[in-house]
Write a protein that holds these residues in place. Structure first.
Motif, PDB file in Angstrom:
ATOM      1  N   GLU A 297       0.829  -1.206   0.000  1.00  0.00           N
ATOM      2  CA  GLU A 297       0.000   0.000   0.000  1.00  0.00           C
ATOM      3  C   GLU A 297       0.865   1.258   0.000  1.00  0.00           C
ATOM      4  N   LYS A 298       1.921   1.267   0.822  1.00  0.00           N
ATOM      5  CA  LYS A 298       2.822   2.421   0.864  1.00  0.00           C
ATOM      6  C   LYS A 298       3.603   2.564  -0.443  1.00  0.00           C
ATOM      7  N   PHE A 299       4.032   1.439  -0.983  1.00  0.00           N
ATOM      8  CA  PHE A 299       4.779   1.450  -2.245  1.00  0.00           C
ATOM      9  C   PHE A 299       3.910   1.978  -3.384  1.00  0.00           C
ATOM     10  N   ALA A 300       2.658   1.536  -3.428  1.00  0.00           N
ATOM     11  CA  ALA A 300       1.732   1.990  -4.471  1.00  0.00           C
ATOM     12  C   ALA A 300       1.548   3.500  -4.419  1.00  0.00           C
ATOM     13  N   ALA A 301       1.464   4.043  -3.211  1.00  0.00           N
ATOM     14  CA  ALA A 301       1.316   5.495  -3.061  1.00  0.00           C
ATOM     15  C   ALA A 301       2.585   6.215  -3.488  1.00  0.00           C
ATOM     16  N   ALA A 302       3.744   5.620  -3.201  1.00  0.00           N
ATOM     17  CA  ALA A 302       5.019   6.262  -3.542  1.00  0.00           C
ATOM     18  C   ALA A 302       5.238   6.322  -5.048  1.00  0.00           C
ATOM     19  N   VAL A 303       4.950   5.226  -5.754  1.00  0.00           N
ATOM     20  CA  VAL A 303       5.229   5.211  -7.192  1.00  0.00           C
ATOM     21  C   VAL A 303       4.293   6.153  -7.956  1.00  0.00           C
ATOM     22  N   GLU A 304       3.134   6.450  -7.385  1.00  0.00           N
ATOM     23  CA  GLU A 304       2.226   7.382  -8.050  1.00  0.00           C
ATOM     24  C   GLU A 304       2.768   8.808  -8.062  1.00  0.00           C
ATOM     25  N   THR A 305       3.788   9.073  -7.247  1.00  0.00           N
ATOM     26  CA  THR A 305       4.384  10.406  -7.234  1.00  0.00           C
ATOM     27  C   THR A 305       5.501  10.550  -8.264  1.00  0.00           C
ATOM     28  N   LEU A 306       5.925   9.453  -8.886  1.00  0.00           N
ATOM     29  CA  LEU A 306       7.014   9.525  -9.860  1.00  0.00           C
ATOM     30  C   LEU A 306       6.587  10.364 -11.061  1.00  0.00           C
ATOM     31  N   PRO A 307       7.396  11.333 -11.479  1.00  0.00           N
ATOM     32  CA  PRO A 307       7.025  12.180 -12.618  1.00  0.00           C
ATOM     33  C   PRO A 307       6.730  11.389 -13.888  1.00  0.00           C
ATOM     34  N   SER A 308       7.464  10.313 -14.125  1.00  0.00           N
ATOM     35  CA  SER A 308       7.252   9.526 -15.344  1.00  0.00           C
ATOM     36  C   SER A 308       5.878   8.865 -15.343  1.00  0.00           C
ATOM     37  N   ILE A 309       5.468   8.331 -14.204  1.00  0.00           N
ATOM     38  CA  ILE A 309       4.150   7.690 -14.108  1.00  0.00           C
ATOM     39  C   ILE A 309       3.040   8.739 -14.131  1.00  0.00           C
ATOM     40  N   ARG A 310       3.280   9.863 -13.522  1.00  0.00           N
ATOM     41  CA  ARG A 310       2.263  10.915 -13.542  1.00  0.00           C
ATOM     42  C   ARG A 310       2.018  11.419 -14.967  1.00  0.00           C
ATOM     43  N   SER A 311       3.085  11.696 -15.711  1.00  0.00           N
ATOM     44  CA  SER A 311       2.903  12.272 -17.041  1.00  0.00           C
ATOM     45  C   SER A 311       2.440  11.236 -18.061  1.00  0.00           C
ATOM     46  N   ALA A 312       2.920   9.990 -17.943  1.00  0.00           N
ATOM     47  CA  ALA A 312       2.611   8.981 -18.947  1.00  0.00           C
ATOM     48  C   ALA A 312       1.295   8.258 -18.706  1.00  0.00           C
ATOM     49  N   ILE A 313       0.786   8.324 -17.470  1.00  0.00           N
ATOM     50  CA  ILE A 313      -0.426   7.566 -17.150  1.00  0.00           C
ATOM     51  C   ILE A 313      -1.443   8.432 -16.408  1.00  0.00           C
ATOM     52  N   ILE A 314      -1.086   8.865 -15.206  1.00  0.00           N
ATOM     53  CA  ILE A 314      -2.075   9.537 -14.340  1.00  0.00           C
ATOM     54  C   ILE A 314      -2.637  10.790 -15.022  1.00  0.00           C
ATOM     55  N   GLU A 315      -1.772  11.556 -15.670  1.00  0.00           N
ATOM     56  CA  GLU A 315      -2.218  12.789 -16.321  1.00  0.00           C
ATOM     57  C   GLU A 315      -2.433  12.627 -17.822  1.00  0.00           C
ATOM     58  N   TRP A 316      -2.260  11.407 -18.345  1.00  0.00           N
ATOM     59  CA  TRP A 316      -2.434  11.177 -19.777  1.00  0.00           C
ATOM     60  C   TRP A 316      -3.925  10.979 -20.065  1.00  0.00           C
ATOM     61  N   PRO A 317      -4.518  11.779 -20.935  1.00  0.00           N
ATOM     62  CA  PRO A 317      -5.968  11.660 -21.191  1.00  0.00           C
ATOM     63  C   PRO A 317      -6.379  10.263 -21.630  1.00  0.00           C
ATOM     64  N   GLY A 318      -7.394   9.739 -20.977  1.00  0.00           N
ATOM     65  CA  GLY A 318      -7.975   8.458 -21.380  1.00  0.00           C
ATOM     66  C   GLY A 318      -7.256   7.231 -20.887  1.00  0.00           C
ATOM     67  N   SER A 319      -6.231   7.406 -20.034  1.00  0.00           N
ATOM     68  CA  SER A 319      -5.448   6.235 -19.628  1.00  0.00           C
ATOM     69  C   SER A 319      -6.012   5.495 -18.439  1.00  0.00           C
ATOM     70  N   ARG A 320      -6.946   6.132 -17.696  1.00  0.00           N
ATOM     71  CA  ARG A 320      -7.469   5.514 -16.485  1.00  0.00           C
ATOM     72  C   ARG A 320      -8.823   4.867 -16.755  1.00  0.00           C
ATOM     73  N   PHE A 321      -9.061   3.753 -16.117  1.00  0.00           N
ATOM     74  CA  PHE A 321     -10.331   3.056 -16.276  1.00  0.00           C
ATOM     75  C   PHE A 321     -11.356   3.610 -15.286  1.00  0.00           C
TER      76      PHE A 321
END
Length: 321
Positions: A297-321
């Motif tokens: 759970e802690k690891f999952a929260a930490a990796v969501e802060t990585l700039p690469s994951i944020r720009s390529a997935i979290i903030e990428w339009p249409g990437s989330r289900f």
């Protein structure tokens, strides 16, 4: 790129009906790569994340999986160049994972990346990520030589998780709802079989396309017949649960290191992070949330802060289900 590869890329782009969007890299360099991908494809997300990590410029060609754009003949011809270079044959059976090593190459999926400098066409996401990483600066490497063996273990685990089945999310209460969702996914696989039937007929004189669509037809038929049966679904979720418990143990055994294998981020963190984000999005985060697997759970929260994951997935339009 050679003239013939340039033409193949141009035809695939024309078939998509869009010119692509330039994602700039360091110093606004001329993009070296042409990336054919889908926003919500987990394999595409991995490649986009590595490109973002190294700040590589590329031309983004977005594809819609549900409209069948990965089946377009000109795209399949381009992708088959990569499949042929990869060797190992085409995938004719669906094991529920994203592993090309385990099942063979699929001529009608994403991502496909073309390197303008070398003329290479890359089609396996894991190999593509390692190949891209090798083009980056040594200081930013996600696959450092002293951790290769340990990283390979983690990448193999993630690459062989049953993502196709887990797209259903956790089994809902009530057998009627569960059966309805199972039927929906099997029906989508059968829809792909029908696409292949039509495309085989329409392109009967093209050996490359017939070979690609015939293998794809067999793969999707096996998915419809086998992957979503109750026993197969139970086995898939059990496999994911076992992998997460193993991850919990490794994370708990850390001493001073910030990430899974080291104080520096590696490809193992990136792959696991994207996997956990997908599992959260499709409703399977209950495996670890609520204190069930506190380190995960802690690891999952930490990796969501990585700039690469944020720009390529979290903030990428249409990437989330």
């Amino acid at each position: 790129m050679s003239e013939s590869l340039t033409e193949a890329v141009s035809k695939a782009v024309t078939a998509l009906g869009q010119d692509g969007e330039v994602v700039p890299g360091k110093l606004h360099e001329t993009p070296r790569y042409e990336l054919f991908h889908a926003a919500n494809s987990i394999c595409s997300q991995k490649v986009r994340a590595v490109l973002a990590h190294h700040e590589f410029g590329y031309v983004s060609h977005k594809m819609n999986l549900f409209e069948g754009q990965t089946y377009l003949p000109d795209y399949v011809r381009l992708r088959m160049r990569g499949c042929n270079s990869l060797g190992g044959g085409l995938a004719e059976h669906h094991g529920g994972t994203t592993s090309t090593e385990a099942s063979g190459c699929d001529g009608a999926v994403v991502p496909t990346i073309v390197d303008r400098a070398s003329g290479e066409v890359m089609v396996d996401s894991k190999r593509t990520c390692l190949w891209l990483d090798a083009q980056g600066s040594e200081a930013d490497r996600l696959y450092p030589s002293d951790l290769v063996d340990a990283i390979d273990v983690e990448l193999a685990v993630v690459d062989n998780l049953p993502n196709y089945q887990m797209l259903m999310g956790r089994k809902p209460k009530g057998e009627d709802k569960a059966q309805s969702r199972t039927d929906t996914h099997a029906a989508f696989s059968r829809r792909k079989v029908a696409w292949c039937d039509r495309l085989i007929s329409d392109n009967a004189g093209d050996d490359t396309l017939v070979r690609a669509y015939t293998a794809k037809r067999a793969k999707e038929l096996s998915a419809a017949d086998e992957l979503f049966a109750p026993a197969a679904m139970r086995a898939a979720y059990r496999k994911a649960e076992v992998a997460l418990h193993a991850l919990e143990a490794k994370l708990a055994a850390r001493t001073e290191q910030a990430w899974l294998l080291s104080n520096r981020q590696t490809m193992a963190d990136l792959f696991w992070g994207i996997e956990l984000l997908r599992m959260h999005d499709v409703g399977t985060a209950s495996f670890w949330e609520g204190g069930r697997l506190p380190e995960v759970e802690k690891f999952a929260a930490a990796v969501e802060t990585l700039p690469s994951i944020r720009s390529a997935i979290i903030e990428w339009p249409g990437s989330r289900f």
